[in-house]
Design a protein around this motif. Structure first.
Motif, PDB file in Angstrom:
ATOM      1  N   GLU A 145     -17.501   0.774  -5.472  1.00 40.01           N
ATOM      2  CA  GLU A 145     -17.605  -0.244  -4.412  1.00 40.01           C
ATOM      3  C   GLU A 145     -16.272  -0.465  -3.698  1.00 40.01           C
ATOM      4  O   GLU A 145     -16.212  -1.209  -2.714  1.00 40.01           O
ATOM      5  CB  GLU A 145     -18.112  -1.556  -5.007  1.00 40.01           C
ATOM      6  CG  GLU A 145     -19.544  -1.450  -5.508  1.00 40.01           C
ATOM      7  CD  GLU A 145     -20.038  -2.723  -6.163  1.00 40.01           C
ATOM      8  OE1 GLU A 145     -19.318  -3.731  -6.147  1.00 40.01           O
ATOM      9  OE2 GLU A 145     -21.156  -2.692  -6.696  1.00 40.01           O
ATOM     10  N   LEU A 146     -15.220   0.160  -4.189  1.00 43.13           N
ATOM     11  CA  LEU A 146     -13.929   0.045  -3.512  1.00 43.13           C
ATOM     12  C   LEU A 146     -13.988   0.791  -2.181  1.00 43.13           C
ATOM     13  O   LEU A 146     -14.605   1.856  -2.091  1.00 43.13           O
ATOM     14  CB  LEU A 146     -12.815   0.616  -4.390  1.00 43.13           C
ATOM     15  CG  LEU A 146     -12.563  -0.134  -5.703  1.00 43.13           C
ATOM     16  CD1 LEU A 146     -11.581   0.632  -6.574  1.00 43.13           C
ATOM     17  CD2 LEU A 146     -12.048  -1.536  -5.424  1.00 43.13           C
ATOM     18  N   PRO A 147     -13.337   0.282  -1.149  1.00 49.46           N
ATOM     19  CA  PRO A 147     -13.460   0.913   0.171  1.00 49.46           C
ATOM     20  C   PRO A 147     -12.754   2.271   0.280  1.00 49.46           C
ATOM     21  O   PRO A 147     -13.215   3.134   1.011  1.00 49.46           O
ATOM     22  CB  PRO A 147     -12.838  -0.112   1.124  1.00 49.46           C
ATOM     23  CG  PRO A 147     -12.005  -1.007   0.274  1.00 49.46           C
ATOM     24  CD  PRO A 147     -12.591  -0.981  -1.092  1.00 49.46           C
ATOM     25  N   ARG A 148     -11.659   2.458  -0.467  1.00 47.90           N
ATOM     26  CA  ARG A 148     -10.899   3.713  -0.338  1.00 47.90           C
ATOM     27  C   ARG A 148     -11.222   4.661  -1.490  1.00 47.90           C
ATOM     28  O   ARG A 148     -11.185   4.268  -2.658  1.00 47.90           O
ATOM     29  CB  ARG A 148      -9.399   3.439  -0.314  1.00 47.90           C
ATOM     30  CG  ARG A 148      -8.960   2.667   0.919  1.00 47.90           C
ATOM     31  CD  ARG A 148      -7.458   2.480   1.038  1.00 47.90           C
ATOM     32  NE  ARG A 148      -6.695   2.645  -0.170  1.00 47.90           N
ATOM     33  CZ  ARG A 148      -5.500   3.226  -0.225  1.00 47.90           C
ATOM     34  NH1 ARG A 148      -4.941   3.687   0.869  1.00 47.90           N
ATOM     35  NH2 ARG A 148      -4.847   3.306  -1.375  1.00 47.90           N
ATOM     36  N   GLY A 157      -1.691  12.528   3.672  1.00 47.87           N
ATOM     37  CA  GLY A 157      -2.444  11.860   4.727  1.00 47.87           C
ATOM     38  C   GLY A 157      -3.757  12.544   5.080  1.00 47.87           C
ATOM     39  O   GLY A 157      -4.336  12.273   6.133  1.00 47.87           O
ATOM     40  N   ARG A 158      -4.227  13.436   4.201  1.00 46.91           N
ATOM     41  CA  ARG A 158      -5.495  14.117   4.459  1.00 46.91           C
ATOM     42  C   ARG A 158      -6.663  13.191   4.134  1.00 46.91           C
ATOM     43  O   ARG A 158      -6.570  12.351   3.252  1.00 46.91           O
ATOM     44  CB  ARG A 158      -5.613  15.399   3.616  1.00 46.91           C
ATOM     45  CG  ARG A 158      -4.671  16.490   4.093  1.00 46.91           C
ATOM     46  CD  ARG A 158      -4.912  17.798   3.369  1.00 46.91           C
ATOM     47  NE  ARG A 158      -4.266  17.763   2.046  1.00 46.91           N
ATOM     48  CZ  ARG A 158      -4.831  18.206   0.934  1.00 46.91           C
ATOM     49  NH1 ARG A 158      -6.062  18.690   0.943  1.00 46.91           N
ATOM     50  NH2 ARG A 158      -4.181  18.160  -0.206  1.00 46.91           N
ATOM     51  N   LEU A 159      -7.769  13.392   4.840  1.00 53.20           N
ATOM     52  CA  LEU A 159      -8.970  12.600   4.622  1.00 53.20           C
ATOM     53  C   LEU A 159      -9.519  12.897   3.230  1.00 53.20           C
ATOM     54  O   LEU A 159      -9.673  14.056   2.843  1.00 53.20           O
ATOM     55  CB  LEU A 159     -10.022  12.922   5.681  1.00 53.20           C
ATOM     56  CG  LEU A 159     -11.335  12.146   5.564  1.00 53.20           C
ATOM     57  CD1 LEU A 159     -11.083  10.644   5.758  1.00 53.20           C
ATOM     58  CD2 LEU A 159     -12.331  12.653   6.585  1.00 53.20           C
ATOM     59  N   LEU A 160      -9.793  11.848   2.487  1.00 52.59           N
ATOM     60  CA  LEU A 160     -10.320  12.000   1.137  1.00 52.59           C
ATOM     61  C   LEU A 160     -11.582  11.158   1.051  1.00 52.59           C
ATOM     62  O   LEU A 160     -11.556   9.951   1.291  1.00 52.59           O
ATOM     63  CB  LEU A 160      -9.285  11.512   0.118  1.00 52.59           C
ATOM     64  CG  LEU A 160      -9.680  11.619  -1.345  1.00 52.59           C
ATOM     65  CD1 LEU A 160      -9.816  13.080  -1.750  1.00 52.59           C
ATOM     66  CD2 LEU A 160      -8.658  10.928  -2.214  1.00 52.59           C
ATOM     67  N   GLU A 161     -12.684  11.823   0.742  1.00 55.66           N
ATOM     68  CA  GLU A 161     -13.952  11.109   0.647  1.00 55.66           C
ATOM     69  C   GLU A 161     -14.664  11.538  -0.632  1.00 55.66           C
ATOM     70  O   GLU A 161     -14.902  12.720  -0.854  1.00 55.66           O
ATOM     71  CB  GLU A 161     -14.824  11.437   1.862  1.00 55.66           C
ATOM     72  CG  GLU A 161     -16.138  10.702   1.889  1.00 55.66           C
ATOM     73  CD  GLU A 161     -17.002  11.145   3.057  1.00 55.66           C
ATOM     74  OE1 GLU A 161     -18.209  11.349   2.825  1.00 55.66           O
ATOM     75  OE2 GLU A 161     -16.470  11.274   4.175  1.00 55.66           O
ATOM     76  N   VAL A 162     -14.987  10.572  -1.492  1.00 53.15           N
ATOM     77  CA  VAL A 162     -15.771  10.820  -2.702  1.00 53.15           C
ATOM     78  C   VAL A 162     -16.730   9.641  -2.890  1.00 53.15           C
ATOM     79  O   VAL A 162     -16.457   8.535  -2.449  1.00 53.15           O
ATOM     80  CB  VAL A 162     -14.892  10.965  -3.968  1.00 53.15           C
ATOM     81  CG1 VAL A 162     -13.962  12.164  -3.869  1.00 53.15           C
ATOM     82  CG2 VAL A 162     -14.097   9.702  -4.247  1.00 53.15           C
ATOM     83  N   GLN A 163     -17.838   9.902  -3.543  1.00 51.46           N
ATOM     84  CA  GLN A 163     -18.757   8.804  -3.865  1.00 51.46           C
ATOM     85  C   GLN A 163     -18.171   7.959  -4.989  1.00 51.46           C
ATOM     86  O   GLN A 163     -18.156   6.746  -4.933  1.00 51.46           O
ATOM     87  CB  GLN A 163     -20.119   9.353  -4.278  1.00 51.46           C
ATOM     88  CG  GLN A 163     -21.124   8.256  -4.616  1.00 51.46           C
ATOM     89  CD  GLN A 163     -22.483   8.829  -4.928  1.00 51.46           C
ATOM     90  OE1 GLN A 163     -22.898   9.834  -4.340  1.00 51.46           O
ATOM     91  NE2 GLN A 163     -23.189   8.201  -5.854  1.00 51.46           N
TER      92      GLN A 163
END
Length: 194
Positions: free
Chosen positions: A38-41, A127-133
């Motif tokens: 649930e954390l935004p980052r 500074g690269r985009l990092l996206e994980v569930q």
């Protein structure tokens, strides 16, 4: 201390160490990995899980160590039974193999978690985009290398409770084989075979 007393202490130590290993691995895979979802980052999701696993790992390895040491003591106490009682030696060997595989899988899961944290921190610093569930679940936007380690972690963390649980089940089977009726049956089957 009587032999039966030392056997009881070793059995209790083995069972408690195995239970800690099994319970911790289930709680970690189910609860810790998704605790930050649930954390935004995304980087914070990985950091929270990595921190929790880092705090639990020494306790988990203490449980594994207790199970190994007490398991060796139980094997030493049961050496005559291994020779005399049909099925006892095979079950002891299967338990030992399960224990070794479980330990190796636990270590590999820890290594996967460290790689995930390392890759995520490097991406964040650059500074690269990092996206994980969550810490162990990639999304379509997760960098390829990170997603690969997350998939490996999920497989390893799924296997650890299975192997730790099998270790407990083999231990229960071996404990039951100490009952007089089970002992007599095992010895009779051994005699009939020869």
């Amino acid at each position: 201390m009587h032999r039966t007393d030392s056997h009881a202490v070793a059995q209790a130590t083995h069972d408690l160490g195995s239970a800690l290993w099994f319970g911790g691995s289930v709680m970690g895979a189910v609860g810790v990995n998704s605790s930050g979802d649930e954390l935004p980052r995304s980087i914070d999701r990985i950091r929270v899980a990595n921190s929790a696993w880092g705090r639990f790992a020494p306790i988990e390895w203490l449980g594994i160590g207790a199970a190994v040491v007490s398991g060796l003591q139980l094997t030493r106490v049961g050496t005559r039974r291994i020779a005399l009682q049909k099925g006892f030696g095979e079950a002891t060997a299967a338990k030992a193999v399960t224990m070794v595989l479980g330990i190796a899988t636990t270590a590999y899961a820890g290594y996967c978690g460290m790689k995930i944290a390392e890759i995520a921190e490097q991406a964040s610093q650059e500074g690269r985009l990092l996206e994980v569930q969550d810490a162990a679940t990639p999304t379509g936007g997760t960098p390829t290398e990170l997603a690969r380690w997350q998939r490996r972690l999920r497989v390893a963390q799924s296997l650890v409770p299975v192997l730790a649980g099998a270790n407990i089940a083999f231990g229960a089977y071996l404990s039951q084989s100490f009952r007089p009726v089970a002992t007599a049956r095992g010895v009779m089957r051994r005699i009939q075979r020869h």
